[in-house]
Motif scaffolding. Sequence first.
Motif, short mmCIF file in Angstrom:
data_model
loop_
_atom_site.label_atom_id
_atom_site.label_comp_id
_atom_site.label_asym_id
_atom_site.label_seq_id
_atom_site.Cartn_x
_atom_site.Cartn_y
_atom_site.Cartn_z
N ILE A 100 0.29 -1.73 -0.11
CA ILE A 100 0.36 -0.14 -0.17
C ILE A 100 0.86 1.00 0.03
N GLN A 101 1.91 1.29 -1.06
CA GLN A 101 2.38 2.84 -1.08
C GLN A 101 2.12 3.16 -2.20
N GLY A 102 1.29 3.39 -2.60
CA GLY A 102 0.65 4.15 -3.76
C GLY A 102 1.97 4.13 -4.84
N ALA A 108 -4.06 0.28 -5.84
CA ALA A 108 -5.22 1.34 -5.48
C ALA A 108 -4.39 2.72 -6.47
N VAL A 111 -6.74 3.26 -10.02
CA VAL A 111 -8.11 3.95 -9.23
C VAL A 111 -7.98 4.95 -10.31
N VAL B 9 -5.04 0.78 7.40
CA VAL B 9 -3.70 1.45 6.91
C VAL B 9 -3.94 1.88 5.55
N GLY B 10 -4.82 1.29 4.74
CA GLY B 10 -4.19 1.64 3.17
C GLY B 10 -5.69 2.40 2.73
N ASP B 14 -4.66 6.40 0.95
CA ASP B 14 -5.85 5.75 0.25
C ASP B 14 -6.87 7.24 0.36
N ARG B 17 -4.26 10.01 -0.56
CA ARG B 17 -3.56 10.50 -2.32
C ARG B 17 -5.21 11.10 -2.46
N ARG B 82 -11.73 -0.85 1.35
CA ARG B 82 -10.67 -0.23 1.02
C ARG B 82 -11.38 -0.41 -0.21
N ARG B 86 -12.06 3.72 -2.92
CA ARG B 86 -11.13 4.16 -3.68
C ARG B 86 -11.70 4.68 -4.80
N VAL B 145 3.33 8.47 -0.37
CA VAL B 145 2.19 8.55 -0.16
C VAL B 145 2.35 10.63 0.13
#
Lengths: 111, 330
Positions: A100-102, A108, A111, B9-10, B14, B17, B82, B86, B145
């Motif tokens: 999950i670091q983008g 994610a 998206v 955390v995700g 998200d 971000r 999650r 998004r 992020v």
Amino acid sequence: MAVLDPHFVDSVRLDDSFNASACMNCGICTAVCPLGLEHLPREIFAYVVLGMKEEVLRHQDTVFSCLLCKLCEVNCPAGVHITENVRALRHYFDSEVFQIQGGPGDAASHV
Amino acid sequence: MPLATSDTVGILADNLRLRRSVLPIPAANAIRWTEGLHLARGGERVLYTGQMYQLIPYIEQMVATQEKLGDSWLAGFTGFGRRVNRVLNITSFMAHPGVDERSVYDRIPHNVALLLRRAGVEFGSLFDEDLYSGALIYDLGVDEVLKAHAQKVYEVFQKYGVKEAITIDPHTTNMLRTVYPTLIPGYDLRVRSYLEVLADLGYGPSRKLSGEVAIHDSCVFARYEGVVEAPRQLLQQTGLTIREPEHTGTSTWCCGGPAESLFPKTAAAQASRRVSELRAVAGRGVTMCPLCFVNLQKAAGDTMQFEDISDYLLQACQAEGLTEEIANGH
């Protein structure tokens, strides 16, 4: 028998400030921790330095329950950057375990 | 219900971000504290909230939801949640604090604006572009992020030609003053807490308050940012007697707040231990961080009353009858 990964510490290290190996296991951090964490920082830092990846992964909740309050760090006689080291461990979980670091590997981000 | 740290955390990452905050709140509610102050947008110096105080009533409602759901306030939304989050901000459906809950936290930045004006400080606001700093995402280690978000925050400062940010809470102070310079090449924003600004300029209230207060230092102010003397200096000028608990100053004990998003029971237990220490020295407590305030007050219940330091600082000026005048910028 524990499986050792000699490169594990390099995958956790974010930059040169990561200094878990400076810990001399004196126990002051444990003595002052308001949560009384048993495994963090000394034991888990030792697992990282020794390359005991599976042991680190087993202590995920401990790594994320640290308050980052820095009381241990300001009392550490060895100058271990405890809070930054804990953040580095969390970063490892985020990027390598949770994905999950983008970045490109994180679904994610598409998206 | 089991906790899924990865998805919690995700979702938070998200949200930062995609929506520029870990818990996006309506813009109208984020800037309600500016009402009646007639602040200019931007300028060389701004009062910067990082939305920290305004976020608290929303976080509290999320925590209340958690108590119904299980061990974490996002426990019921992890995994599938999650993925939905998004494209649809599910966290916005979980928290709708009312006017009364919000007004407590809107009051603090308003207090600070009045105190700064009284001290002769000129400043503007970034209003709806006063963004969350990303402090929680930094703590959780989601550095990529955070770095992208910090750049967005800095671009807003640059857009309005801001040279100095006066901050209110310790977390925003730490992010803008200590963390951002490590993330953004050429970062040159001057950052000071309003407590430091007031202590430097001279506060000198005309009215003396009476009584004793137990001081609770924020870990971040005391150990990350070296803000220890300024709040004491200001409180002493109000006439209040400061009582120091067993762990205080640079040895302060945490309120437990940083654990709340993932381990609320751990957070509550630590808050209770801290309240016991504070209650041992005084019946009232003073905090300087919204997370400390809400965690400690919740743990104390009716046994102890906490106030934000800005409330005491402003109370000591109220006899001057300047509040309305200062609010209008005269």
